[in-house]
Enzyme design. Structure first.
Site, PDB file in Angstrom:
ATOM      1  N   ASP A   5       5.034   6.682  10.380  1.00 28.94           N
ATOM      2  CA  ASP A   5       3.855   6.942  11.286  1.00 28.94           C
ATOM      3  C   ASP A   5       3.460   6.341  12.621  1.00 28.94           C
ATOM      4  OD1 ASP A   5       0.978   6.803  11.966  1.00 28.94           O
ATOM      5  OD2 ASP A   5       0.317   6.449   9.948  1.00 28.94           O
ATOM      6  N   GLU A   6       3.728   7.573  13.423  1.00 30.69           N
ATOM      7  CA  GLU A   6       3.910   7.250  14.826  1.00 30.69           C
ATOM      8  C   GLU A   6       2.403   6.585  15.364  1.00 30.69           C
ATOM      9  OE1 GLU A   6       4.803  10.663  16.895  1.00 30.69           O
ATOM     10  OE2 GLU A   6       3.103  11.847  16.177  1.00 30.69           O
ATOM     11  N   LYS A   8       0.449   4.241  13.799  1.00 31.71           N
ATOM     12  CA  LYS A   8       0.371   2.959  13.514  1.00 31.71           C
ATOM     13  C   LYS A   8       1.598   2.237  14.498  1.00 31.71           C
ATOM     14  CE  LYS A   8      -0.990   2.930   8.769  1.00 31.71           C
ATOM     15  NZ  LYS A   8      -0.137   3.853   8.104  1.00 31.71           N
ATOM     16  N   ALA A  47       9.843  -3.016   3.146  1.00 29.32           N
ATOM     17  CA  ALA A  47       8.306  -2.860   2.393  1.00 29.32           C
ATOM     18  C   ALA A  47       7.720  -1.415   2.415  1.00 29.32           C
ATOM     19  CB  ALA A  47       7.427  -3.725   3.643  1.00 29.32           C
ATOM     20  N   LYS A  51       2.141   2.705  -2.968  1.00 31.57           N
ATOM     21  CA  LYS A  51       1.895   1.555  -3.744  1.00 31.57           C
ATOM     22  C   LYS A  51       0.599   1.551  -4.417  1.00 31.57           C
ATOM     23  CE  LYS A  51      -0.406  -1.161  -0.328  1.00 31.57           C
ATOM     24  NZ  LYS A  51      -1.295  -2.028  -0.897  1.00 31.57           N
ATOM     25  N   SER A  90       8.724  -6.419  -3.882  1.00 29.38           N
ATOM     26  CA  SER A  90       8.350  -5.473  -5.082  1.00 29.38           C
ATOM     27  C   SER A  90       7.022  -6.411  -5.548  1.00 29.38           C
ATOM     28  CB  SER A  90       9.481  -6.183  -6.235  1.00 29.38           C
ATOM     29  OG  SER A  90       9.186  -5.227  -7.446  1.00 29.38           O
ATOM     30  N   LYS A  93       3.610  -5.485 -10.811  1.00 28.54           N
ATOM     31  CA  LYS A  93       3.527  -4.184 -11.746  1.00 28.54           C
ATOM     32  C   LYS A  93       4.902  -3.651 -12.086  1.00 28.54           C
ATOM     33  CE  LYS A  93      -0.822  -3.033  -9.918  1.00 28.54           C
ATOM     34  NZ  LYS A  93      -1.160  -4.457  -9.239  1.00 28.54           N
ATOM     35  N   VAL A 134      -2.274  -8.770  -3.049  1.00 27.62           N
ATOM     36  CA  VAL A 134      -2.485  -9.485  -1.850  1.00 27.62           C
ATOM     37  C   VAL A 134      -3.934  -9.367  -1.279  1.00 27.62           C
ATOM     38  CG1 VAL A 134      -1.843  -9.363   0.964  1.00 27.62           C
ATOM     39  CG2 VAL A 134       0.010  -9.168  -1.021  1.00 27.62           C
TER      40      VAL A 134
HETATM   41  O1  GDU Z   1     -13.347   0.149  -7.460  1.00 25.97           O
HETATM   42  C1  GDU Z   1     -12.555  -0.689  -7.823  1.00 25.97           C
HETATM   43  C2  GDU Z   1     -11.338  -0.503  -7.623  1.00 25.97           C
HETATM   44  C3  GDU Z   1     -10.411  -1.511  -8.321  1.00 25.97           C
HETATM   45  N1  GDU Z   1     -10.974  -2.448  -9.042  1.00 25.97           N
HETATM   46  C4  GDU Z   1     -10.050  -3.521  -9.767  1.00 25.97           C
HETATM   47  O2  GDU Z   1      -9.583  -4.235  -8.849  1.00 25.97           O
HETATM   48  C5  GDU Z   1      -8.182  -4.738  -9.287  1.00 25.97           C
HETATM   49  C6  GDU Z   1      -7.262  -4.680  -7.838  1.00 25.97           C
HETATM   50  O3  GDU Z   1      -7.344  -3.411  -7.553  1.00 25.97           O
HETATM   51  P1  GDU Z   1      -6.548  -2.987  -6.322  1.00 25.97           P
HETATM   52  O4  GDU Z   1      -6.750  -1.422  -6.215  1.00 25.97           O
HETATM   53  O5  GDU Z   1      -6.890  -3.811  -5.002  1.00 25.97           O
HETATM   54  O6  GDU Z   1      -5.215  -3.516  -6.615  1.00 25.97           O
HETATM   55  P2  GDU Z   1      -3.899  -2.974  -7.924  1.00 25.97           P
HETATM   56  O7  GDU Z   1      -4.183  -4.056  -8.824  1.00 25.97           O
HETATM   57  O8  GDU Z   1      -4.445  -1.592  -8.292  1.00 25.97           O
HETATM   58  O9  GDU Z   1      -2.649  -3.124  -7.082  1.00 25.97           O
HETATM   59  C7  GDU Z   1      -2.676  -2.607  -5.801  1.00 25.97           C
HETATM   60  O10 GDU Z   1      -2.666  -3.805  -4.933  1.00 25.97           O
HETATM   61  C8  GDU Z   1      -1.680  -4.534  -4.851  1.00 25.97           C
HETATM   62  C9  GDU Z   1      -1.618  -5.531  -3.899  1.00 25.97           C
HETATM   63  O11 GDU Z   1      -2.871  -5.959  -3.499  1.00 25.97           O
HETATM   64  C10 GDU Z   1      -0.143  -3.850  -4.969  1.00 25.97           C
HETATM   65  O12 GDU Z   1       0.014  -3.417  -3.631  1.00 25.97           O
HETATM   66  C11 GDU Z   1      -0.106  -2.819  -5.564  1.00 25.97           C
HETATM   67  O13 GDU Z   1       0.994  -2.064  -5.622  1.00 25.97           O
HETATM   68  C12 GDU Z   1      -1.313  -1.825  -5.564  1.00 25.97           C
HETATM   69  O14 GDU Z   1      -1.237  -0.542  -6.360  1.00 25.97           O
HETATM   70  C13 GDU Z   1      -7.887  -3.892 -10.550  1.00 25.97           C
HETATM   71  O15 GDU Z   1      -8.049  -4.786 -11.641  1.00 25.97           O
HETATM   72  C14 GDU Z   1      -8.664  -2.634 -10.413  1.00 25.97           C
HETATM   73  O16 GDU Z   1      -9.194  -2.142 -11.599  1.00 25.97           O
HETATM   74  C15 GDU Z   1     -12.364  -2.443  -9.356  1.00 25.97           C
HETATM   75  O17 GDU Z   1     -12.879  -3.326 -10.214  1.00 25.97           O
HETATM   76  N2  GDU Z   1     -12.894  -1.452  -8.733  1.00 25.97           N
END
Ligand code: GDU
Length: 310
Positions: A5-6, A8, A47, A51, A90, A93, A134
């Protein structure tokens, strides 16, 4: 800095204003571009990834290309260029994975470990770090909840009983630094973390922003797990505990298993994996304290009510 991504990169160039940082446009999927960028480099922090869990469910081969084959390109190019160390990032998940994103990250870990196993005399130390969610990372749920509250809507919660490990960006960077300083080839370093339910997280954000905790329950998305696992039971039988961190060493045996049948030791080890439902659980007050420490949340609070941000 190597990325696709240029725009960013340009933003980062202006923000840092540091002529020591060089920028390469390229793609981990393209071996030649990675090979060129890693020439004369001492250390690589890998990184680059797809994701998002739901989107990888729709496009699993894209996750294969970036997360598995792209990582293999990074490791191979580092080996070819004599890079000293590679730390690959990693996620929880990747443990007992049920979705394409987690499966592809699990394979990335295997690629990193296979490099260590198959190249015992390599000049390149390849290791992995694994951590949970995170907080406030791009596209994640906390900024989404805040946007929804700002727009006067109830936060959309998939399943209030779902649990996730939470950590700050600083804590995840500390883990990467730890791996960089201490890794032996093929190690996986895991950052221990506290967990919470998503219902409590949404409630904490509401309380912090002084709105009623009314949640809009929308149901689980494609590929989501109810709980995440940071370290499997199988890994815990081998892991070394460093307080904040776990180190899972490489299983460096060769394929000549007969040696180990007579000499192996039976070790029952722990009976449970380390997951977000049996980890130390934060309640609403503790989550609020954690949220208050995030600079992005403080900035949002200050915009809304300068008194609340104090
Ligand atoms: O509208 C929403 C969206 C998400 N969630 C819930 O919130 C939690 C966190 O969801 P995120 O989308 O923030 O994060 P994920 O657990 O899906 O994981 C994502 O974020 C992680 C780091 O924050 C990693 O990067 C990972 O690879 C990426 O898929 C989950 O239980 C999800 O079900 C809600 O309740 N409402």
């Amino acid at each position: 800095m190597f990325s696709r991504d240029e725009a960013k990169q340009d933003e980062m160039r202006r923000l840092l204003g540091d002529e020591r940082v060089r920028y390469y446009v390229g793609d981990v999927r393209d071996y030649d571009s990675v090979l060129r960028a890693s020439r004369g480099i001492d250390h690589v922090f890998h990184a680059a990834a797809l994701k998002q869990v739901p989107s990888c469910e729709f496009f699993p081969l894209e996750a294969v290309r970036t997360n598995i084959l792209g990582s293999a390109n990074v490791v191979e190019a580092a080996e070819r260029n004599g890079v000293g160390s590679v730390v690959v990032l990693s996620t929880d998940k990747a443990v007992y994975p049920v979705n394409a994103m987690g499966m592809s990250k699990a394979m990335m870990e295997k690629v990193a470990q296979a490099h260590a196993r198959n190249n015992p005399n390599s000049a390149t130390t390849v290791s992995c770090v694994r951590y949970g969610n995170v907080m406030y990372s791009r596209g994640s749920v906390i900024p989404l909840f805040i946007e929804q509250i700002k727009a006067g809507r109830a936060p959309t919660v998939t399943d209030p009983t779902m649990t996730r490990f939470l950590m700050s960006l600083g804590e995840s960077v500390e883990l990467v630094e730890h791996a960089f300083q201490h890794a032996r080839p093929g190690d996986i370093f895991i950052r221990k973390a506290a967990a919470c339910t998503i219902g409590d997280l949404a409630e904490a954000v509401c309380e912090l922003f002084n709105v009623p905790a009314k949640l809009d329950v929308i149901g689980v998305r494609h590929g989501e797990k109810l709980d995440e696992t940071l370290a499997s039971r199988e890994e815990l039988t081998q892991a070394e505990d460093f307080g904040e961190f776990l180190r899972v060493p490489l299983d460096a045996r060769d394929l000549n298993y007969s040696l180990y049948v007579s000499e192996g030791e039976l070790d029952e080890g722990p009976v449970e994996d380390f997951n977000s439902s049996n980890a130390p659980r934060m309640g609403v007050p503790e989550i609020i304290e954690l949220l208050k420490r995030l600079p992005e949340v403080r900035a949002e609070l200050a915009l809304r009510d300068p008194v609340l941000a104090c």
